[in-house]
Design a protein around this motif. Structure first.
Motif, PDB file in Angstrom:
ATOM      1  N   GLU A 110     -41.831  18.561 -25.701  1.00 37.76           N
ATOM      2  CA  GLU A 110     -41.186  18.923 -25.843  1.00 37.76           C
ATOM      3  C   GLU A 110     -40.600  20.128 -26.660  1.00 37.76           C
ATOM      4  O   GLU A 110     -40.158  20.680 -26.809  1.00 37.76           O
ATOM      5  N   ALA A 111     -41.149  20.042 -27.669  1.00 35.55           N
ATOM      6  CA  ALA A 111     -41.436  21.012 -29.248  1.00 35.55           C
ATOM      7  C   ALA A 111     -40.789  22.490 -28.659  1.00 35.55           C
ATOM      8  O   ALA A 111     -42.166  22.897 -28.024  1.00 35.55           O
ATOM      9  N   VAL A 112     -40.178  23.151 -28.855  1.00 35.20           N
ATOM     10  CA  VAL A 112     -39.829  24.243 -29.070  1.00 35.20           C
ATOM     11  C   VAL A 112     -41.104  25.406 -30.014  1.00 35.20           C
ATOM     12  O   VAL A 112     -41.409  25.244 -30.730  1.00 35.20           O
ATOM     13  N   LYS A 113     -42.252  26.129 -29.551  1.00 32.96           N
ATOM     14  CA  LYS A 113     -43.081  26.459 -29.561  1.00 32.96           C
ATOM     15  C   LYS A 113     -42.662  28.369 -29.903  1.00 32.96           C
ATOM     16  O   LYS A 113     -42.503  29.311 -28.355  1.00 32.96           O
ATOM     17  N   THR A 114     -43.555  28.746 -30.244  1.00 39.00           N
ATOM     18  CA  THR A 114     -43.250  30.405 -30.792  1.00 39.00           C
ATOM     19  C   THR A 114     -43.906  30.833 -29.730  1.00 39.00           C
ATOM     20  O   THR A 114     -43.614  32.346 -29.323  1.00 39.00           O
ATOM     21  N   LEU A 115     -45.455  30.450 -29.178  1.00 42.35           N
ATOM     22  CA  LEU A 115     -46.162  30.590 -28.636  1.00 42.35           C
ATOM     23  C   LEU A 115     -45.796  30.030 -27.413  1.00 42.35           C
ATOM     24  O   LEU A 115     -46.399  28.800 -27.207  1.00 42.35           O
ATOM     25  N   HIS A 116     -44.754  30.317 -25.864  1.00 49.66           N
ATOM     26  CA  HIS A 116     -44.444  29.605 -25.169  1.00 49.66           C
ATOM     27  C   HIS A 116     -45.467  29.656 -23.755  1.00 49.66           C
ATOM     28  O   HIS A 116     -44.474  29.453 -22.649  1.00 49.66           O
ATOM     29  N   ASP A 117     -46.513  30.927 -23.414  1.00 51.65           N
ATOM     30  CA  ASP A 117     -47.199  30.518 -21.812  1.00 51.65           C
ATOM     31  C   ASP A 117     -48.256  30.142 -22.084  1.00 51.65           C
ATOM     32  O   ASP A 117     -49.255  30.541 -21.144  1.00 51.65           O
ATOM     33  N   GLY A 118     -48.726  28.373 -23.259  1.00 51.00           N
ATOM     34  CA  GLY A 118     -49.435  27.976 -22.173  1.00 51.00           C
ATOM     35  C   GLY A 118     -50.586  27.856 -23.691  1.00 51.00           C
ATOM     36  O   GLY A 118     -51.838  27.595 -23.526  1.00 51.00           O
ATOM     37  N   GLN A 119     -50.524  28.924 -23.952  1.00 47.92           N
ATOM     38  CA  GLN A 119     -52.048  29.080 -25.359  1.00 47.92           C
ATOM     39  C   GLN A 119     -51.938  27.882 -26.146  1.00 47.92           C
ATOM     40  O   GLN A 119     -51.281  27.101 -26.672  1.00 47.92           O
ATOM     41  N   ARG A 120     -53.091  27.603 -26.374  1.00 50.82           N
ATOM     42  CA  ARG A 120     -53.678  26.250 -27.042  1.00 50.82           C
ATOM     43  C   ARG A 120     -54.744  26.299 -28.247  1.00 50.82           C
ATOM     44  O   ARG A 120     -54.749  27.494 -27.673  1.00 50.82           O
ATOM     45  N   PHE A 121     -53.987  26.960 -29.574  1.00 50.84           N
ATOM     46  CA  PHE A 121     -54.792  26.606 -30.770  1.00 50.84           C
ATOM     47  C   PHE A 121     -54.581  25.721 -31.506  1.00 50.84           C
ATOM     48  O   PHE A 121     -54.676  25.516 -32.736  1.00 50.84           O
ATOM     49  N   PRO A 122     -56.124  24.404 -31.001  1.00 52.36           N
ATOM     50  CA  PRO A 122     -56.020  23.539 -31.549  1.00 52.36           C
ATOM     51  C   PRO A 122     -56.738  23.392 -33.097  1.00 52.36           C
ATOM     52  O   PRO A 122     -57.429  23.989 -33.277  1.00 52.36           O
ATOM     53  N   THR A 136     -63.855  27.066 -49.201  1.00 53.18           N
ATOM     54  CA  THR A 136     -64.584  25.467 -48.207  1.00 53.18           C
ATOM     55  C   THR A 136     -65.075  27.066 -47.638  1.00 53.18           C
ATOM     56  O   THR A 136     -64.889  28.139 -47.548  1.00 53.18           O
ATOM     57  N   ASP A 137     -65.416  26.376 -46.344  1.00 56.56           N
ATOM     58  CA  ASP A 137     -65.385  27.167 -45.457  1.00 56.56           C
ATOM     59  C   ASP A 137     -63.873  27.298 -44.271  1.00 56.56           C
ATOM     60  O   ASP A 137     -63.463  26.534 -43.944  1.00 56.56           O
ATOM     61  N   TYR A 138     -63.461  27.933 -43.598  1.00 52.04           N
ATOM     62  CA  TYR A 138     -62.325  28.645 -43.168  1.00 52.04           C
ATOM     63  C   TYR A 138     -62.893  28.839 -41.951  1.00 52.04           C
ATOM     64  O   TYR A 138     -63.535  29.360 -41.344  1.00 52.04           O
ATOM     65  N   THR A 139     -61.630  28.296 -40.737  1.00 55.36           N
ATOM     66  CA  THR A 139     -61.311  28.553 -39.330  1.00 55.36           C
ATOM     67  C   THR A 139     -61.566  29.792 -39.182  1.00 55.36           C
ATOM     68  O   THR A 139     -60.872  30.332 -40.315  1.00 55.36           O
ATOM     69  N   PRO A 140     -61.924  30.329 -38.539  1.00 58.15           N
ATOM     70  CA  PRO A 140     -62.730  31.767 -38.028  1.00 58.15           C
ATOM     71  C   PRO A 140     -60.998  32.496 -37.379  1.00 58.15           C
ATOM     72  O   PRO A 140     -60.139  31.464 -36.984  1.00 58.15           O
ATOM     73  N   PRO A 141     -60.579  33.751 -37.374  1.00 54.17           N
ATOM     74  CA  PRO A 141     -59.518  33.960 -37.169  1.00 54.17           C
ATOM     75  C   PRO A 141     -58.745  34.043 -35.779  1.00 54.17           C
ATOM     76  O   PRO A 141     -58.017  33.508 -35.310  1.00 54.17           O
ATOM     77  N   ALA A 142     -59.640  34.102 -34.731  1.00 54.19           N
ATOM     78  CA  ALA A 142     -60.148  33.915 -33.493  1.00 54.19           C
ATOM     79  C   ALA A 142     -59.438  32.450 -33.263  1.00 54.19           C
ATOM     80  O   ALA A 142     -58.603  32.046 -32.041  1.00 54.19           O
ATOM     81  N   GLN A 143     -59.400  31.347 -34.014  1.00 55.15           N
ATOM     82  CA  GLN A 143     -58.360  30.046 -33.925  1.00 55.15           C
ATOM     83  C   GLN A 143     -57.196  29.440 -34.300  1.00 55.15           C
ATOM     84  O   GLN A 143     -56.173  28.968 -34.496  1.00 55.15           O
ATOM     85  N   HIS A 144     -56.925  31.194 -34.865  1.00 54.89           N
ATOM     86  CA  HIS A 144     -55.502  31.196 -34.966  1.00 54.89           C
ATOM     87  C   HIS A 144     -54.465  31.491 -33.991  1.00 54.89           C
ATOM     88  O   HIS A 144     -54.663  32.203 -33.394  1.00 54.89           O
ATOM     89  N   PRO A 145     -53.081  30.294 -34.581  1.00 57.44           N
ATOM     90  CA  PRO A 145     -52.419  31.437 -33.234  1.00 57.44           C
ATOM     91  C   PRO A 145     -51.601  32.623 -33.535  1.00 57.44           C
ATOM     92  O   PRO A 145     -51.871  33.557 -34.621  1.00 57.44           O
ATOM     93  N   GLN A 146     -51.986  33.606 -31.956  1.00 63.00           N
ATOM     94  CA  GLN A 146     -51.957  34.893 -32.448  1.00 63.00           C
ATOM     95  C   GLN A 146     -51.279  35.089 -30.998  1.00 63.00           C
ATOM     96  O   GLN A 146     -51.616  35.035 -30.047  1.00 63.00           O
ATOM     97  N   SER A 147     -50.716  35.937 -30.884  1.00 62.51           N
ATOM     98  CA  SER A 147     -50.329  36.654 -30.066  1.00 62.51           C
ATOM     99  C   SER A 147     -50.048  39.005 -29.476  1.00 62.51           C
ATOM    100  O   SER A 147     -49.533  39.117 -30.864  1.00 62.51           O
ATOM    101  N   VAL A 148     -49.889  39.619 -28.849  1.00 61.08           N
ATOM    102  CA  VAL A 148     -48.929  40.722 -28.737  1.00 61.08           C
ATOM    103  C   VAL A 148     -49.326  40.809 -27.275  1.00 61.08           C
ATOM    104  O   VAL A 148     -49.023  40.266 -26.445  1.00 61.08           O
ATOM    105  N   ASP A 149     -47.710  40.910 -27.298  1.00 61.60           N
ATOM    106  CA  ASP A 149     -46.923  41.332 -26.037  1.00 61.60           C
ATOM    107  C   ASP A 149     -46.759  40.341 -25.559  1.00 61.60           C
ATOM    108  O   ASP A 149     -46.065  40.581 -23.890  1.00 61.60           O
TER     109      ASP A 149
END
Length: 940
Positions: A320-332, A653-666
């Motif tokens: 039920e938490a409000v999310k910045t990305l609200h179109d169902g995107q998942r970024f584990p 250390t090894d860092y999670t790649p950019p594609a795994q960070h929450p992101q969106s356009v438009d």
């Protein structure tokens, strides 16, 4: 002998102030024209504001004038009134009246608005506009441009920068005095970023050597910036127009001008960056407290049920938490494993915090938190300046880096839903209210740089939040988990049995000594700070697994708990990302904006708008963890559970790649108020549940977007309305009232109280004046009731079921309330920011469950009335009765700024003096400190 010393000090003080008139502001320089920039594609539709004003320095005479007559140096307070007026004027706001509340943020200065002009070198000019005095820096060479930025920073924030480099180095008391608040502040900061001078220099060298041409350019820019600061530092000292705080704190003699403002160095920028990043860009940590709450829950309910209870309060991935990305995107990220391995819970009762302070002498050894004073006398005429910093250079509670300060908000709407067809954005950082402000406004134009906006003073080589030629960007604190807690086995080098006090530890089977990082500070009383002389030593132990924070036993085995964050030893690496954001040849689209943000290591949510797109990217050095570990709890310091690729020598250390960070356009719209970013992207702490202050934005912006035709004014109105709304009143009070109204209320007094609350809720649950300047809220009795009722209701609802120990353990992870008038929590009283940290989600879920509503992600059991509606109603009625009996004087007990019972003043924003100037009080509003309103109609 003592009497003779006192006479000498009195004579020195008299001479100091007798010659105070010699310390004057520099004479105004001749004005010159500065044309508007031809590369400004905002066409007058960009606006910004940063109270109280651009000028942050004040000479001794100006400080004295402020204390005696309430006068201010030019441009030190002229943005405060329009900023404060929005709380009472937003309802009638139009695009045409935006500049009544914001500055025109166009590039350049129109010729008829040119104020003072300074040319510190032949290759740079600093032009200040007449209205606000904001520096517009224009250089013909890269070095000159950055030199000018540093010079302007010296003009506007010299004392503040000096103060914060000493905070970052853990040397505040030696610099500004031994007031208990100063001691507390450096004791909070030093353990978060303890460094040797060699450590700081290595970070400078690493930026230069490990980032190619951009790294070399960044350090060349930083050196030019420092050179500019030092040029102003030296000139103001020689010309006697330096900040008067240097005299009051004993660094410079007003009679002879003897003394020094120490030169700035590149390593100071690292120290400054550690303060900024630690306050606003960190995430994670606190796993020891989290573990203690889990143990308490297991003790109360048993292993399985206790874990379920703890998990339900943790709300890791609340549906039920409000999310910045609200179109169902998942970024584990940092998700809970099905069966965690390596979790290192302490033995109950064994945890002790790591001691920090040793060898106290003099005032530092005073008991009870009240240090003895030895005032330096001042002539009667100047008594107003005596003891200026007796309560510290920053009031107690101004900062606490151990509590994550989730700050800032953002509202962006896609051009598909605006009146013009172009995106609209209202966004900015919520960094508290200080005088001078931690941020400073500037425009920088030079080879490879074209931007206007805000930068943290002392690290302002580039604009950090602002606008470029045809785009704008901003950030909110993200808080995702980039700090882990490890349990390190202790040992003794001689092979003897270790204890909790042992100072060696196991690493890859061998016994290594901990590295001891120390800072010894001493002080003497000054005119500003009468705290008697004293000293102490701070000590932090560092291991390959991070710095020691606690000690404990695990199954009887002694361990040290350490904190390891990915940005440690990398405090200023984000300079590369900011350099890119300021480079018009690099950022030309939403895609290139996201690439720039990827170079920022701190945990921030970044937002972007141009004439075509809006975009979002979550930055941070997210470590790649073993998927079997639970990062919400302490982890065994075993190589099997270490970060993948971890190198302790460089803390990389090894860092999670950019594609795994929450992101969106438009996306249709974005909102952020330090809420959850996306599904499965685990928040690092408690409090991201069904009710969050971001709901105040999301509900309004969603409605605007659905209606369409969004304008700059309508989006600003949505932000401003949320800024004066009580989150409890809007999102939890409806359920509270439903419980109360489940049966008729027979008590006339309670019936009146409920009617007052209902009327307030129907009218928007706002904390807003009847008319601007009335200093009376539209529903004062209802607001008072809510402030008195909430803490009583929460305790009576949850404590009986949880038990005292578990209730206390949970409140140590998440405070129950953060109303504007509450002098607790991470921001303290009069701070503006409110309603992030509290038990509103817990109350909402529990009450809805008792009412029989469907709850997604419910608490593990019902608490109010033990799940019985009638008993729950009795609890709410009893606590409301207690609240109604509280007088205004009891609810708002008053402080050094407000009389007891003054509700408006208790909420009001007061800029916390970091120097000698104080400013007028303004009405409470929960909004960014620096804020932009932008709509680009054109693009390159």
């Amino acid at each position: 002998m003592q009497r003779r010393t006192g006479r000498l000090r009195a004579a020195a003080a008299a001479a100091l102030f007798a010659l105070g008139a010699m310390l004057v502001a520099p004479p105004p320089l001749a004005a010159a024209a500065a044309p508007n920039d031809a590369h400004d594609y905002c066409q007058g539709q960009c606006a910004d504001i940063l109270p109280p004003g651009a000028t942050g320095n004040a000479t001794l005479v100006q400080i004295l004038g402020n204390k005696l007559f309430g006068t201010h140096p030019p441009h030190s307070t002229d943005q405060l009134a329009p900023y404060g007026a929005l709380a009472g004027g937003y309802q009638n706001l139009t695009d045409g009246t935006l500049t009544d509340f914001f500055n025109d943020a166009s590039f350049g200065v129109p010729q008829d608005q040119v104020g003072d002009v300074t040319t510190p070198r032949d290759d740079v000019t600093i032009t200040r506009d007449k209205k606000t005095g904001v520096p517009h820096i224009k250089g013909t060479t890269r070095y000159g441009t950055e030199y000018g930025a540093g010079y302007a920073a010296g003009q506007d924030r010299l004392w503040l920068m000096d103060l914060f480099r000493h905070i970052g180095r853990g040397e505040l008391t030696s610099f500004a005095g031994g007031a208990p608040a100063n001691q507390g502040l450096e004791q909070q900061f030093f353990p978060q970023a303890p460094y040797t001078e060699q450590d700081l220099q290595k970070q400078v060298d690493a930026i230069r050597e490990n980032n190619g041409a951009r790294g070399r350019q960044a350090m060349a820019d930083a050196q030019a910036y420092v050179d500019g600061i030092n040029a102003y530092r030296e000139q103001s000292k020689n010309g006697r127009y330096f900040p008067g705080e240097y005299v009051l704190t004993g660094h410079i003699d007003a009679v002879t001008n003897a003394g020094e403002i120490a030169p700035f160095k590149l390593t100071d920028l690292i120290a400054l960056a550690s303060v900024v990043g630690g306050l606003f860009g960190n995430g994670g940590g606190g796993e020891v407290n989290s573990a203690l709450a889990l143990l308490s829950a297991q003790h109360k309910y048993g292993m399985q049920k206790g874990t379920e209870v703890w998990e339900s309060f943790r709300e890791r991935n609340d549906p039920e938490a409000v999310k910045t990305l609200h179109d169902g995107q998942r970024f584990p990220y940092a998700v809970k494993p099905a069966r965690a391995k390596g979790t290192a819970l302490p033995d109950p009762g064994s945890v002790t915090p790591e001691p920090l302070v040793f060898d106290r002498t003099g005032a530092a050894a005073a008991k009870g938190g009240k240090a003895p004073q030895d005032p330096v006398p001042a002539p009667k005429k100047y008594k107003k300046l005596q003891g200026l910093f007796k309560d510290g250079v920053l009031p107690k509670g101004s900062f606490n880096p151990t509590q994550h300060r989730g700050m800032s908000n953002a509202l962006l709407v896609s051009g598909k839903h605006t009146a013009s067809g172009h995106p609209v954005a209202v966004f900015g950082p919520q960094t508290g209210y200080f005088a001078p402000q931690l941020l400073m406004l500037q425009e920088i134009q030079g080879p490879g740089i074209s931007a206007r906006g805000a930068s943290f003073a002392g690290v302002g080589m580039y604009v950090q939040l602002g606008r470029g030629q045809d785009y704008a960007w901003s950030a909110t604190s993200a808080g995702q988990d980039i700090t882990d807690t490890y349990a390190v086995d202790l040992c003794n080098p001689d092979g003897s049995k270790p204890t909790k006090d042992s100072t060696s530890y196991r690493y890859h089977g061998a016994c290594f000594p901990m590295e001891k990082l120390e800072r010894t500070n001493s002080w003497k009383p000054t005119i500003a700070d009468p705290t008697a002389a004293g000293s102490y030593r701070m000590q932090v132990y560092r291991t390959t697994w991070g710095t020691v924070t606690h000690r404990a036993t695990i199954q009887g085995r002694p361990v040290a708990y350490t904190a390891l964050r990915t940005t440690y030893r990398h405090e200023a690496d984000s300079i590369i990302g900011f350099q890119m954001l300021n480079d018009p040849s690099y950022v030309r689209s939403a895609a290139t904006f996201k690439k720039a943000a990827q170079h920022i290591g701190y945990a921030f949510n970044w937002f972007y708008a141009d004439s075509r797109d809006i975009a979002y990217y979550n930055s941070g050095l997210n470590p790649v963890r073993n998927p079997d570990v639970d990062p919400a709890l302490p982890i065994a310091a075993d190589p099997a559970y270490a970060w993948k690729g971890y190198d302790p020598a460089t803390n990389t250390t090894d860092y999670t790649p950019p594609a795994q960070h929450p992101q969106s356009v438009d996306q249709d719209y974005y909102i952020s108020w330090n809420n959850k970013q996306a599904t499965d992207y685990d928040s690092a702490g408690f409090g991201n549940g069904t009710v969050h202050r971001a709901n105040l934005l999301d509900d309004r912006v969603r409605a605007l977007t659905k209606e369409g035709g969004v304008t700059r004014a309508s989006l600003t109105r949505a932000m401003a309305e949320a800024a004066v709304t009580d989150l409890r009143g809007e999102d939890v009070l409806p359920e509270m009232l439903r419980v109360l109204r489940s049966k008729p209320i027979g008590d006339p007094a309670l019936q009146t109280a409920v009617q007052q609350l209902e009327s307030w809720r129907k009218d928007g649950a706002q904390r807003r004046e009847t008319t601007p300047g009335s200093h009376t809220y539209t529903h004062p009795d209802a607001v008072r009731l809510m402030d008195a009722w909430w803490p009583r209701m929460i305790e009576a609802t949850f404590k009986p079921g949880l038990g005292g120990d578990l209730y206390q353990a949970l409140t140590s992870n998440l405070a129950i309330d953060e109303s504007p008038s509450a002098g607790h929590g991470p921001t303290g009283a009069h701070a503006g920011s409110a309603f992030q940290y509290g038990w509103w989600s817990y109350a909402d879920k529990d009450l809805r469950s008792v009412l029989g509503d469907k709850v997604h992600g419910p608490l593990a059991r019902q608490y109010c009335g033990n799940g019985k509606l009638s008993a729950c109603r009795d609890t709410l009625l009893d606590t409301l009765r207690q609240a109604a009996a509280q007088t205004a004087e009891q609810v708002y007990p008053g402080d050094g700024n407000c009389k007891a019972g003054d509700q408006w003043c208790a909420d009001a924003i007061i800029h916390r003096a970091v120097g000698g100037l104080t400013h007028a009080t303004i009405s409470w509003q929960n909004r960014p400190t620096y804020q932009q309103v932008v709509e680009f109609p054109a693009h390159r």
